[in-house]
Motif scaffolding. Sequence first.
Motif, PDB file in Angstrom:
ATOM      1  N   LEU A  71      56.550  59.241  30.738  1.00  0.00           N
ATOM      2  CA  LEU A  71      56.302  58.233  31.916  1.00  0.00           C
ATOM      3  C   LEU A  71      56.393  56.713  31.436  1.00  0.00           C
ATOM      4  CD1 LEU A  71      52.762  59.386  33.130  1.00  0.00           C
ATOM      5  CD2 LEU A  71      55.136  59.739  34.438  1.00  0.00           C
ATOM      6  N   ALA A  72      56.594  56.391  30.192  1.00  0.00           N
ATOM      7  CA  ALA A  72      56.778  54.809  29.846  1.00  0.00           C
ATOM      8  C   ALA A  72      58.411  55.083  29.944  1.00  0.00           C
ATOM      9  CB  ALA A  72      56.616  54.707  28.516  1.00  0.00           C
ATOM     10  N   LYS A  73      59.096  55.971  29.658  1.00  0.00           N
ATOM     11  CA  LYS A  73      60.534  56.052  29.678  1.00  0.00           C
ATOM     12  C   LYS A  73      61.134  55.717  31.059  1.00  0.00           C
ATOM     13  CE  LYS A  73      64.988  56.904  28.228  1.00  0.00           C
ATOM     14  NZ  LYS A  73      65.620  55.996  27.338  1.00  0.00           N
ATOM     15  N   ILE A  74      60.512  56.458  31.998  1.00  0.00           N
ATOM     16  CA  ILE A  74      61.079  56.587  33.384  1.00  0.00           C
ATOM     17  C   ILE A  74      60.341  55.341  34.341  1.00  0.00           C
ATOM     18  CG2 ILE A  74      61.162  58.882  33.310  1.00  0.00           C
ATOM     19  CD1 ILE A  74      59.103  59.483  35.167  1.00  0.00           C
ATOM     20  N   SER A  75      59.308  54.695  33.549  1.00  0.00           N
ATOM     21  CA  SER A  75      58.798  53.526  34.369  1.00  0.00           C
ATOM     22  C   SER A  75      59.343  52.406  33.849  1.00  0.00           C
ATOM     23  CB  SER A  75      57.346  53.734  34.271  1.00  0.00           C
ATOM     24  OG  SER A  75      56.981  55.129  34.919  1.00  0.00           O
ATOM     25  N   GLN A  76      60.204  51.941  32.789  1.00  0.00           N
ATOM     26  CA  GLN A  76      60.344  50.959  32.243  1.00  0.00           C
ATOM     27  C   GLN A  76      60.987  49.882  33.259  1.00  0.00           C
ATOM     28  OE1 GLN A  76      63.115  51.449  29.066  1.00  0.00           O
ATOM     29  NE2 GLN A  76      62.963  49.381  28.224  1.00  0.00           N
ATOM     30  N   GLY A  77      60.150  48.784  33.087  1.00  0.00           N
ATOM     31  CA  GLY A  77      60.573  47.649  33.978  1.00  0.00           C
ATOM     32  C   GLY A  77      59.950  47.726  35.283  1.00  0.00           C
ATOM     33  N   ARG A  78      58.863  48.637  35.602  1.00  0.00           N
ATOM     34  CA  ARG A  78      57.947  48.587  36.698  1.00  0.00           C
ATOM     35  C   ARG A  78      56.795  47.775  36.375  1.00  0.00           C
ATOM     36  NH1 ARG A  78      61.162  50.255  40.907  1.00  0.00           N
ATOM     37  NH2 ARG A  78      61.951  52.273  40.514  1.00  0.00           N
ATOM     38  N   LYS A  79      56.224  46.974  37.490  1.00  0.00           N
ATOM     39  CA  LYS A  79      54.902  46.562  37.468  1.00  0.00           C
ATOM     40  C   LYS A  79      53.744  47.291  37.336  1.00  0.00           C
ATOM     41  CE  LYS A  79      56.497  42.816  40.259  1.00  0.00           C
ATOM     42  NZ  LYS A  79      56.806  41.685  39.171  1.00  0.00           N
ATOM     43  N   VAL A  80      52.652  46.988  36.573  1.00  0.00           N
ATOM     44  CA  VAL A  80      51.488  47.654  36.266  1.00  0.00           C
ATOM     45  C   VAL A  80      51.023  48.300  37.613  1.00  0.00           C
ATOM     46  CG1 VAL A  80      49.073  47.695  35.351  1.00  0.00           C
ATOM     47  CG2 VAL A  80      50.803  46.358  34.140  1.00  0.00           C
ATOM     48  N   TRP A  81      50.830  47.478  38.650  1.00  0.00           N
ATOM     49  CA  TRP A  81      50.281  47.961  39.928  1.00  0.00           C
ATOM     50  C   TRP A  81      51.329  49.119  40.313  1.00  0.00           C
ATOM     51  CZ3 TRP A  81      52.647  48.081  44.530  1.00  0.00           C
ATOM     52  CH2 TRP A  81      53.776  47.449  44.758  1.00  0.00           C
ATOM     53  N   GLN A  82      52.420  48.940  40.448  1.00  0.00           N
ATOM     54  CA  GLN A  82      53.275  50.232  40.757  1.00  0.00           C
ATOM     55  C   GLN A  82      53.018  51.576  39.921  1.00  0.00           C
ATOM     56  OE1 GLN A  82      56.821  47.841  40.092  1.00  0.00           O
ATOM     57  NE2 GLN A  82      57.460  47.792  42.367  1.00  0.00           N
ATOM     58  N   PHE A  83      52.998  51.148  38.639  1.00  0.00           N
ATOM     59  CA  PHE A  83      52.717  52.252  37.748  1.00  0.00           C
ATOM     60  C   PHE A  83      51.561  53.181  38.217  1.00  0.00           C
ATOM     61  CE2 PHE A  83      50.926  54.419  33.910  1.00  0.00           C
ATOM     62  CZ  PHE A  83      52.126  55.163  33.346  1.00  0.00           C
ATOM     63  N   ILE A  84      50.498  52.430  38.244  1.00  0.00           N
ATOM     64  CA  ILE A  84      49.070  53.023  38.817  1.00  0.00           C
ATOM     65  C   ILE A  84      49.236  53.670  39.920  1.00  0.00           C
ATOM     66  CG2 ILE A  84      46.630  52.524  39.213  1.00  0.00           C
ATOM     67  CD1 ILE A  84      46.793  50.345  37.150  1.00  0.00           C
TER      68      ILE A  84
END
Length: 235
Positions: A71-84
């Motif tokens: 998830l860290a690999k494919i979510s790099q550059g996203r904001k925390v709220w977007q990730f959650i």
Amino acid sequence: AFSLLVWLLLVVPIEPIIKIAFDGTGYYLQLLATGTWQFDSQLKTPDWATHWTYNYYFWWLAWGPFVGVFLAKISQGRKVWQFILVVVCIPTLVTIIWFATFSGAAIEWDRLNQAGILVAIKQDYSQGLFVFFNQLDWQGTVFIWASLLLLLIFVATSADSAILVIRELVSSEQNNRVTLYAWCLALFLCSFALLMLQDEPLNRSVAILGALPFLLIFLLQLVGFLKEFIREICD
């Protein structure tokens, strides 16, 4: 998967599905609020916790480090709220809809037609879905084959994600392909052996045993995340 879900909604009564979705969500939120995690000390049948609560805790521990890195690999550059939102909230909502649809449809179908679905689940819970689909004539046959295809796709996707993580972990060794191929081969052989044995309890036992070493890794990942999170806020 979405097409299968919509098709089933067109075949079965929708009222019990809606009821189970709301009742189940309410009970789920109650468990979160009260901290009642259904351990053996809290249950009339303690064996249930052994087969489900504890089993799933170790299951998530086994997958946690792999899924976390993926998830860290494919979510790099996203904001925390977007990730959650995308990793926690939306999957939870989809899971509620998915399980409410299939369980609600099966329970109502069994109640109206005495189809023996609950009896089959008590004997072997992995067979309940197929007993239910067998009641739906030709559409049930399509559902069965579609479910098997989805199962293969999901398992293959999970394995592929795990291999991607392994590649990331060994990339610091000057792209040592021998190490990568060795891990991939080991993963394939273990999966193939467990598949040939056709022993579902053994699969769970292997997952639990494999999770124990990752408990320390999981805790270290958590500490690292908190440190980076605090550093980002301070900066």
